[in-house]
Scaffold this motif. Structure first.
Motif, PDB file in Angstrom:
ATOM      1  N   LEU A 188      -8.163  12.430  -4.868  1.00 16.84           N
ATOM      2  CA  LEU A 188      -8.191  10.981  -5.000  1.00 16.84           C
ATOM      3  C   LEU A 188      -8.603  10.324  -3.685  1.00 16.84           C
ATOM      4  O   LEU A 188      -9.387   9.366  -3.674  1.00 16.84           O
ATOM      5  N   ALA A 189      -8.113  10.845  -2.584  1.00 13.36           N
ATOM      6  CA  ALA A 189      -8.502  10.312  -1.270  1.00 13.36           C
ATOM      7  C   ALA A 189     -10.004  10.411  -1.078  1.00 13.36           C
ATOM      8  O   ALA A 189     -10.640   9.473  -0.582  1.00 13.36           O
ATOM      9  N   LYS A 190     -10.606  11.526  -1.483  1.00 10.34           N
ATOM     10  CA  LYS A 190     -12.056  11.697  -1.366  1.00 10.34           C
ATOM     11  C   LYS A 190     -12.801  10.694  -2.231  1.00 10.34           C
ATOM     12  O   LYS A 190     -13.838  10.161  -1.832  1.00 10.34           O
ATOM     13  N   GLU A 191     -12.285  10.428  -3.424  1.00  5.80           N
ATOM     14  CA  GLU A 191     -12.899   9.420  -4.304  1.00  5.80           C
ATOM     15  C   GLU A 191     -12.867   8.043  -3.634  1.00  5.80           C
ATOM     16  O   GLU A 191     -13.842   7.304  -3.657  1.00  5.80           O
ATOM     17  N   ILE A 192     -11.743   7.719  -3.038  1.00  8.21           N
ATOM     18  CA  ILE A 192     -11.589   6.405  -2.401  1.00  8.21           C
ATOM     19  C   ILE A 192     -12.465   6.294  -1.163  1.00  8.21           C
ATOM     20  O   ILE A 192     -12.985   5.208  -0.857  1.00  8.21           O
ATOM     21  N   LEU A 193     -12.695   7.398  -0.454  1.00  5.00           N
ATOM     22  CA  LEU A 193     -13.564   7.358   0.727  1.00  5.00           C
ATOM     23  C   LEU A 193     -14.948   6.809   0.401  1.00  5.00           C
ATOM     24  O   LEU A 193     -15.561   6.120   1.224  1.00  5.00           O
ATOM     25  N   SER A 194     -15.453   7.095  -0.788  1.00  3.46           N
ATOM     26  CA  SER A 194     -16.775   6.581  -1.165  1.00  3.46           C
ATOM     27  C   SER A 194     -16.765   5.053  -1.284  1.00  3.46           C
ATOM     28  O   SER A 194     -17.751   4.397  -0.955  1.00  3.46           O
ATOM     29  N   SER A 195     -15.655   4.486  -1.734  1.00  6.21           N
ATOM     30  CA  SER A 195     -15.528   3.024  -1.792  1.00  6.21           C
ATOM     31  C   SER A 195     -15.160   2.438  -0.439  1.00  6.21           C
ATOM     32  O   SER A 195     -15.308   1.244  -0.206  1.00  6.21           O
ATOM     33  N   TYR A 196     -14.679   3.288   0.442  1.00  5.40           N
ATOM     34  CA  TYR A 196     -14.307   2.892   1.804  1.00  5.40           C
ATOM     35  C   TYR A 196     -15.553   2.769   2.679  1.00  5.40           C
ATOM     36  O   TYR A 196     -15.754   1.741   3.326  1.00  5.40           O
ATOM     37  N   ALA A 197     -16.421   3.811   2.666  1.00  4.73           N
ATOM     38  CA  ALA A 197     -17.556   3.806   3.600  1.00  4.73           C
ATOM     39  C   ALA A 197     -18.812   4.463   3.042  1.00  4.73           C
ATOM     40  O   ALA A 197     -19.632   4.964   3.796  1.00  4.73           O
ATOM     41  N   GLN A 243      -9.639   7.613 -13.617  1.00  7.48           N
ATOM     42  CA  GLN A 243      -9.446   9.023 -13.277  1.00  7.48           C
ATOM     43  C   GLN A 243      -8.082   9.346 -12.680  1.00  7.48           C
ATOM     44  O   GLN A 243      -7.702  10.516 -12.635  1.00  7.48           O
ATOM     45  N   THR A 244      -7.352   8.350 -12.219  1.00  4.22           N
ATOM     46  CA  THR A 244      -6.081   8.656 -11.552  1.00  4.22           C
ATOM     47  C   THR A 244      -4.878   8.306 -12.426  1.00  4.22           C
ATOM     48  O   THR A 244      -4.953   7.407 -13.269  1.00  4.22           O
ATOM     49  N   ASP A 245      -3.800   9.014 -12.172  1.00  2.63           N
ATOM     50  CA  ASP A 245      -2.521   8.705 -12.817  1.00  2.63           C
ATOM     51  C   ASP A 245      -1.599   7.943 -11.863  1.00  2.63           C
ATOM     52  O   ASP A 245      -0.494   7.568 -12.253  1.00  2.63           O
ATOM     53  N   ASP A 246      -2.060   7.734 -10.633  1.00  2.00           N
ATOM     54  CA  ASP A 246      -1.234   7.075  -9.622  1.00  2.00           C
ATOM     55  C   ASP A 246      -1.213   5.565  -9.888  1.00  2.00           C
ATOM     56  O   ASP A 246      -2.188   4.850  -9.627  1.00  2.00           O
ATOM     57  N   GLU A 247      -0.101   5.088 -10.409  1.00  2.00           N
ATOM     58  CA  GLU A 247       0.024   3.675 -10.790  1.00  2.00           C
ATOM     59  C   GLU A 247      -0.069   2.743  -9.580  1.00  2.00           C
ATOM     60  O   GLU A 247      -0.553   1.620  -9.689  1.00  2.00           O
ATOM     61  N   TYR A 248       0.408   3.204  -8.424  1.00  2.00           N
ATOM     62  CA  TYR A 248       0.328   2.376  -7.224  1.00  2.00           C
ATOM     63  C   TYR A 248      -1.128   2.138  -6.829  1.00  2.00           C
ATOM     64  O   TYR A 248      -1.525   1.019  -6.515  1.00  2.00           O
ATOM     65  N   VAL A 249      -1.911   3.202  -6.850  1.00  6.52           N
ATOM     66  CA  VAL A 249      -3.334   3.094  -6.507  1.00  6.52           C
ATOM     67  C   VAL A 249      -4.053   2.210  -7.524  1.00  6.52           C
ATOM     68  O   VAL A 249      -4.845   1.344  -7.148  1.00  6.52           O
ATOM     69  N   LEU A 298      -4.691   3.683   2.117  1.00  3.13           N
ATOM     70  CA  LEU A 298      -4.542   4.533   0.930  1.00  3.13           C
ATOM     71  C   LEU A 298      -5.015   5.959   1.219  1.00  3.13           C
ATOM     72  O   LEU A 298      -4.316   6.926   0.886  1.00  3.13           O
ATOM     73  N   VAL A 299      -6.186   6.077   1.834  1.00  2.00           N
ATOM     74  CA  VAL A 299      -6.735   7.400   2.152  1.00  2.00           C
ATOM     75  C   VAL A 299      -5.745   8.173   3.018  1.00  2.00           C
ATOM     76  O   VAL A 299      -5.472   9.354   2.782  1.00  2.00           O
ATOM     77  N   LYS A 300      -5.195   7.485   4.017  1.00  2.00           N
ATOM     78  CA  LYS A 300      -4.231   8.121   4.920  1.00  2.00           C
ATOM     79  C   LYS A 300      -2.988   8.575   4.163  1.00  2.00           C
ATOM     80  O   LYS A 300      -2.537   9.708   4.315  1.00  2.00           O
ATOM     81  N   LYS A 301      -2.446   7.714   3.323  1.00  2.00           N
ATOM     82  CA  LYS A 301      -1.232   8.058   2.577  1.00  2.00           C
ATOM     83  C   LYS A 301      -1.498   9.167   1.552  1.00  2.00           C
ATOM     84  O   LYS A 301      -0.599   9.927   1.210  1.00  2.00           O
ATOM     85  N   LEU A 302      -2.744   9.253   1.089  1.00  4.61           N
ATOM     86  CA  LEU A 302      -3.097  10.311   0.138  1.00  4.61           C
ATOM     87  C   LEU A 302      -3.342  11.650   0.825  1.00  4.61           C
ATOM     88  O   LEU A 302      -3.463  12.670   0.155  1.00  4.61           O
ATOM     89  N   GLY A 303      -3.448  11.635   2.162  1.00  2.00           N
ATOM     90  CA  GLY A 303      -3.506  12.906   2.870  1.00  2.00           C
ATOM     91  C   GLY A 303      -4.757  13.184   3.690  1.00  2.00           C
ATOM     92  O   GLY A 303      -4.912  14.285   4.208  1.00  2.00           O
ATOM     93  N   VAL A 310       0.857  -1.187   0.000  1.00  2.00           N
ATOM     94  CA  VAL A 310       0.000   0.000   0.000  1.00  2.00           C
ATOM     95  C   VAL A 310       0.893   1.237   0.000  1.00  2.00           C
ATOM     96  O   VAL A 310       1.520   1.565   1.005  1.00  2.00           O
ATOM     97  N   LYS A 311       0.975   1.873  -1.177  1.00  2.00           N
ATOM     98  CA  LYS A 311       1.732   3.118  -1.276  1.00  2.00           C
ATOM     99  C   LYS A 311       1.120   3.957  -2.382  1.00  2.00           C
ATOM    100  O   LYS A 311       0.312   3.464  -3.183  1.00  2.00           O
ATOM    101  N   VAL A 312       1.490   5.230  -2.405  1.00  2.00           N
ATOM    102  CA  VAL A 312       0.961   6.167  -3.390  1.00  2.00           C
ATOM    103  C   VAL A 312       2.117   6.951  -3.995  1.00  2.00           C
ATOM    104  O   VAL A 312       3.190   7.035  -3.403  1.00  2.00           O
ATOM    105  N   SER A 313       1.879   7.524  -5.158  1.00  2.00           N
ATOM    106  CA  SER A 313       2.906   8.343  -5.812  1.00  2.00           C
ATOM    107  C   SER A 313       3.142   9.638  -5.054  1.00  2.00           C
ATOM    108  O   SER A 313       4.272  10.076  -4.894  1.00  2.00           O
ATOM    109  N   SER A 314       2.032  10.257  -4.604  1.00  2.00           N
ATOM    110  CA  SER A 314       2.118  11.509  -3.860  1.00  2.00           C
ATOM    111  C   SER A 314       0.773  11.772  -3.190  1.00  2.00           C
ATOM    112  O   SER A 314      -0.228  11.140  -3.524  1.00  2.00           O
ATOM    113  N   LYS A 315       0.762  12.702  -2.259  1.00  2.00           N
ATOM    114  CA  LYS A 315      -0.493  13.069  -1.612  1.00  2.00           C
ATOM    115  C   LYS A 315      -1.451  13.611  -2.676  1.00  2.00           C
ATOM    116  O   LYS A 315      -1.045  14.291  -3.605  1.00  2.00           O
TER     117      LYS A 315
END
Length: 163
Positions: A21-30, A131-137, A75-80, A12-17
């Protein structure tokens, strides 16, 4: 019955904060269609159903979804952002709610709902991937999708066995 693909999860890592993207992932989180909602659905079903084989499968799938929840939270945490139990849609936050849970009691309908929800979860992940360019995500979400596709197969097989 296998409920998790036998491929390791990526680190679990990200390219950068990236707050967007973190907000987008929150919808899949909860959100309404999320890992958290899936866990609650499957545990409700586990508690109300009588068939021990199906109950055990639901519990095992819920455990896989818990792992997905953990991954998305990291992921959300690492994204900021803090991984709160909420979704963000159009910059409006909505806290997780028990109203997201499907309180269906008839097995065939439960299985159909589970298939539909897994399909919607996959669509949400695919939207984020596009929608993302973050290859890790992308890599992490693609791995989670593999499990979700397997869950659909499991539910379809169970559905075909229900009389």
């Amino acid at each position: 019955m296998q409920v998790k693909v036998d491929i390791p999860y990526p680190e679990v890592k990200v390219s950068s904060k990236n707050i967007k993207l973190a907000k987008e992932i929150l919808s899949s989180y909860a959100g309404p269609i999320s890992e958290d909602t899936a866990i609650h659905n499957y545990m409700f079903q586990y508690l109300i159903l009588e068939n021990d084989e199906i109950k055990n499968i639901l519990k095992e799938i819920a455990i896989v979804e818990m792992h997905h929840l953990e991954i998305l939270g990291e992921l959300v945490k690492k994204l900021g952002l803090t991984p709160l139990y909420l979704s963000v849609i159009n910059d409006k936050t909505k806290w997780f709610s028990g109203e997201y849970v499907t309180y269906e009691k008839e097995l065939k309908n439960i299985l159909l709902d589970n298939i539909r929800n897994e399909e919607l979860a996959i669509k949400n992940y695919e939207k984020i991937i596009i929608q993302t360019d973050d290859e890790y995500v992308k890599y992490i979400l693609k791995r989670i999708i593999l499990d979700e596709k397997l869950h659909i197969q499991v539910f379809m097989k169970l559905y075909s066995q229900v009389k």
